[in-house]
Design a protein around this motif. Structure first.
Motif, PDB file in Angstrom:
ATOM      1  N   TYR A  36       0.761  -1.098  -0.048  1.00 11.13           N
ATOM      2  CA  TYR A  36      -0.171  -0.015   0.025  1.00 11.13           C
ATOM      3  C   TYR A  36       0.721   1.301  -0.076  1.00 11.13           C
ATOM      4  N   LEU A  37       1.923   1.293   1.011  1.00 11.67           N
ATOM      5  CA  LEU A  37       2.761   2.479   0.860  1.00 11.67           C
ATOM      6  C   LEU A  37       3.390   2.722  -0.201  1.00 11.67           C
ATOM      7  N   GLY A  38       3.911   1.519  -0.988  1.00  7.40           N
ATOM      8  CA  GLY A  38       4.595   1.546  -2.286  1.00  7.40           C
ATOM      9  C   GLY A  38       3.792   2.079  -3.435  1.00  7.40           C
ATOM     10  N   ALA A  39       2.316   1.635  -3.275  1.00 11.92           N
ATOM     11  CA  ALA A  39       1.603   1.913  -4.443  1.00 11.92           C
ATOM     12  C   ALA A  39       1.190   3.534  -4.363  1.00 11.92           C
ATOM     13  N   ARG A  40       1.070   4.032  -3.017  1.00 13.85           N
ATOM     14  CA  ARG A  40       0.555   5.418  -2.723  1.00 13.85           C
ATOM     15  C   ARG A  40       1.828   6.278  -3.168  1.00 13.85           C
ATOM     16  N   PHE A  41       2.910   5.688  -2.778  1.00  7.40           N
ATOM     17  CA  PHE A  41       4.206   6.547  -3.021  1.00  7.40           C
ATOM     18  C   PHE A  41       4.597   6.849  -4.793  1.00  7.40           C
ATOM     19  N   GLY A  42       4.029   5.611  -5.320  1.00  6.20           N
ATOM     20  CA  GLY A  42       4.152   5.607  -6.879  1.00  6.20           C
ATOM     21  C   GLY A  42       3.212   6.586  -7.420  1.00  6.20           C
ATOM     22  N   HIS A  44       1.631   9.166  -5.994  1.00  5.75           N
ATOM     23  CA  HIS A  44       1.998  10.640  -5.538  1.00  5.75           C
ATOM     24  C   HIS A  44       3.193  10.948  -6.520  1.00  5.75           C
ATOM     25  N   ALA A  45       4.113  10.091  -6.735  1.00  3.22           N
ATOM     26  CA  ALA A  45       5.279  10.425  -7.749  1.00  3.22           C
ATOM     27  C   ALA A  45       4.662  10.641  -9.244  1.00  3.22           C
ATOM     28  N   GLY A  46       3.854   9.787  -9.551  1.00  2.00           N
ATOM     29  CA  GLY A  46       3.243  10.129 -10.770  1.00  2.00           C
ATOM     30  C   GLY A  46       2.502  11.550 -10.807  1.00  2.00           C
ATOM     31  N   SER A  47       1.805  11.955  -9.621  1.00  2.00           N
ATOM     32  CA  SER A  47       0.894  13.082  -9.752  1.00  2.00           C
ATOM     33  C   SER A  47       2.039  14.029  -9.873  1.00  2.00           C
ATOM     34  N   ARG A  48       3.092  14.130  -9.116  1.00  2.00           N
ATOM     35  CA  ARG A  48       3.932  15.235  -9.311  1.00  2.00           C
ATOM     36  C   ARG A  48       4.548  15.380 -10.682  1.00  2.00           C
ATOM     37  N   PHE A  49       4.919  14.206 -11.296  1.00  2.00           N
ATOM     38  CA  PHE A  49       5.393  14.337 -12.823  1.00  2.00           C
ATOM     39  C   PHE A  49       4.154  14.901 -13.540  1.00  2.00           C
ATOM     40  N   THR A  50       3.034  14.661 -13.141  1.00  2.00           N
ATOM     41  CA  THR A  50       1.850  15.186 -14.050  1.00  2.00           C
ATOM     42  C   THR A  50       1.894  16.732 -13.989  1.00  2.00           C
ATOM     43  N   SER A  51       2.198  17.180 -12.760  1.00  5.50           N
ATOM     44  CA  SER A  51       2.176  18.604 -12.511  1.00  5.50           C
ATOM     45  C   SER A  51       3.359  19.237 -13.362  1.00  5.50           C
ATOM     46  N   ASP A  52       4.491  18.487 -13.541  1.00  8.67           N
ATOM     47  CA  ASP A  52       5.631  18.991 -14.101  1.00  8.67           C
ATOM     48  C   ASP A  52       5.155  18.983 -15.897  1.00  8.67           C
ATOM     49  N   LEU A  53       4.492  18.097 -16.126  1.00  9.76           N
ATOM     50  CA  LEU A  53       3.921  18.226 -17.416  1.00  9.76           C
ATOM     51  C   LEU A  53       3.092  19.505 -17.512  1.00  9.76           C
ATOM     52  N   MET A  54       2.038  19.701 -16.685  1.00 10.88           N
ATOM     53  CA  MET A  54       1.552  21.035 -16.797  1.00 10.88           C
ATOM     54  C   MET A  54       2.160  22.314 -17.029  1.00 10.88           C
ATOM     55  N   MET A  55       3.390  22.230 -16.257  1.00 10.98           N
ATOM     56  CA  MET A  55       4.204  23.241 -16.553  1.00 10.98           C
ATOM     57  C   MET A  55       4.792  23.450 -17.904  1.00 10.98           C
ATOM     58  N   ALA A 108      -4.590  -3.931 -10.796  1.00 15.06           N
ATOM     59  CA  ALA A 108      -4.667  -3.293  -9.206  1.00 15.06           C
ATOM     60  C   ALA A 108      -4.716  -1.836  -9.280  1.00 15.06           C
ATOM     61  N   GLU A 109      -4.059  -1.263 -10.171  1.00 11.97           N
ATOM     62  CA  GLU A 109      -4.014   0.286 -10.211  1.00 11.97           C
ATOM     63  C   GLU A 109      -5.284   0.667 -10.622  1.00 11.97           C
ATOM     64  N   SER A 110      -6.155   0.021 -11.638  1.00  8.69           N
ATOM     65  CA  SER A 110      -7.507   0.265 -11.782  1.00  8.69           C
ATOM     66  C   SER A 110      -8.331   0.230 -10.552  1.00  8.69           C
ATOM     67  N   ILE A 111      -8.410  -0.728  -9.950  1.00 13.02           N
ATOM     68  CA  ILE A 111      -9.102  -0.838  -8.763  1.00 13.02           C
ATOM     69  C   ILE A 111      -8.880   0.035  -7.769  1.00 13.02           C
ATOM     70  N   ALA A 112      -7.493   0.605  -7.483  1.00 11.02           N
ATOM     71  CA  ALA A 112      -7.118   1.242  -6.304  1.00 11.02           C
ATOM     72  C   ALA A 112      -7.203   2.646  -6.495  1.00 11.02           C
ATOM     73  N   PHE A 113      -7.168   3.322  -7.956  1.00  5.77           N
ATOM     74  CA  PHE A 113      -6.867   4.540  -8.151  1.00  5.77           C
ATOM     75  C   PHE A 113      -8.197   4.976  -9.120  1.00  5.77           C
ATOM     76  N   PHE A 114      -8.495   4.181  -9.905  1.00  6.83           N
ATOM     77  CA  PHE A 114      -9.423   4.725 -10.999  1.00  6.83           C
ATOM     78  C   PHE A 114     -10.733   4.282 -11.139  1.00  6.83           C
ATOM     79  N   HIS A 115     -11.318   3.751  -9.654  1.00  7.16           N
ATOM     80  CA  HIS A 115     -12.443   2.900  -9.676  1.00  7.16           C
ATOM     81  C   HIS A 115     -12.975   1.903 -10.804  1.00  7.16           C
ATOM     82  N   GLY A 116     -11.964   1.262 -11.044  1.00 12.40           N
ATOM     83  CA  GLY A 116     -12.183  -0.221 -11.788  1.00 12.40           C
ATOM     84  C   GLY A 116     -11.933   0.310 -13.449  1.00 12.40           C
ATOM     85  N   ARG A 117     -11.472   1.462 -13.702  1.00 15.17           N
ATOM     86  CA  ARG A 117     -11.407   1.618 -15.072  1.00 15.17           C
ATOM     87  C   ARG A 117      -9.552   1.802 -15.442  1.00 15.17           C
TER      88      ARG A 117
END
Length: 200
Positions: A36-42, A44-55, A108-117
């Protein structure tokens, strides 16, 4: 350290007994917690990367504006190239067969983060819309595309060898052909340079 001390630490009272499955359950809980910790860390790291893409997206708009004033042909090809990249990405992903581990990860990612999508597979309908838009707005079908006729002149100070644009754009035309299901020629996507060749 004496084994008796360890046993006394793990089982401080003779009346208190550990269940035989306690280590297994504790290990599974620990494994789940670490996952769980590893998934959350990954995530949030992806979210930060997305923020960089926005810039980066903001910088891209600025660059496009600057180019429009000094190099209009390059500016138009810059926009067309973004659409080409999306179509190419879809083609590459569509031909690629994900492995078992990758499919499990996606599930696993679709269930944990994207409501099964699932977000791994790109959307074909959207890609077709992008491709049709490119061929309508950034091709000889649109009079604005004539601005790309000066591309060789704009690139003269950067390039040193002859460029055969039909050959360079052949793979891009092939990607559009696969996505749209109809023949797209290099002439339909290459800059409107006379003869489609640049001699520097």
């Amino acid at each position: 350290m004496d084994a008796t001390v360890i046993r006394r630490y793990l089982q401080p009272s003779p009346a208190l007994r550990w269940h035989p499955w306690a280590p297994l359950v504790a290990g599974l809980l620990l494994l789940g917690f670490v996952f769980y910790l590893g998934a959350r860390f990954g995530f949030h790291a992806g979210s930060r990367f997305t923020s960089d893409l926005m810039m980066g997206a903001g910088s891209d708009v600025f660059t496009r504006h600057q180019m429009a004033e000094t190099r209009p042909a390059q500016a138009m090809l810059h926009e067309a190239g973004k659409l080409d990249a999306a179509v190419r990405f879809f083609d590459v992903q569509a031909r690629r067969e994900p492995g078992l581990l990758e499919r499990w990860q996606d599930r696993a990612e679709s269930i944990a983060f994207f409501h099964g999508r699932s977000i791994r597979a790109p959307d074909r309908q959207w890609t077709v819309k992008l491709a049709e838009f490119r061929l309508a707005e950034y091709s000889p079908a649109n009079p604005r595309w004539n601005a790309t006729a000066t591309w060789c002149d704009e690139m003269r100070r950067y390039a040193r060898s002859e460029r055969d644009l039909l050959r360079e754009y052949q793979s891009i035309a092939d990607d559009y052909t696969k996505v749209l299901g109809r023949t797209v020629r290099p002439q339909d996507v290459a800059p409107a340079v006379p003869g489609w060749k640049c001699s520097f």
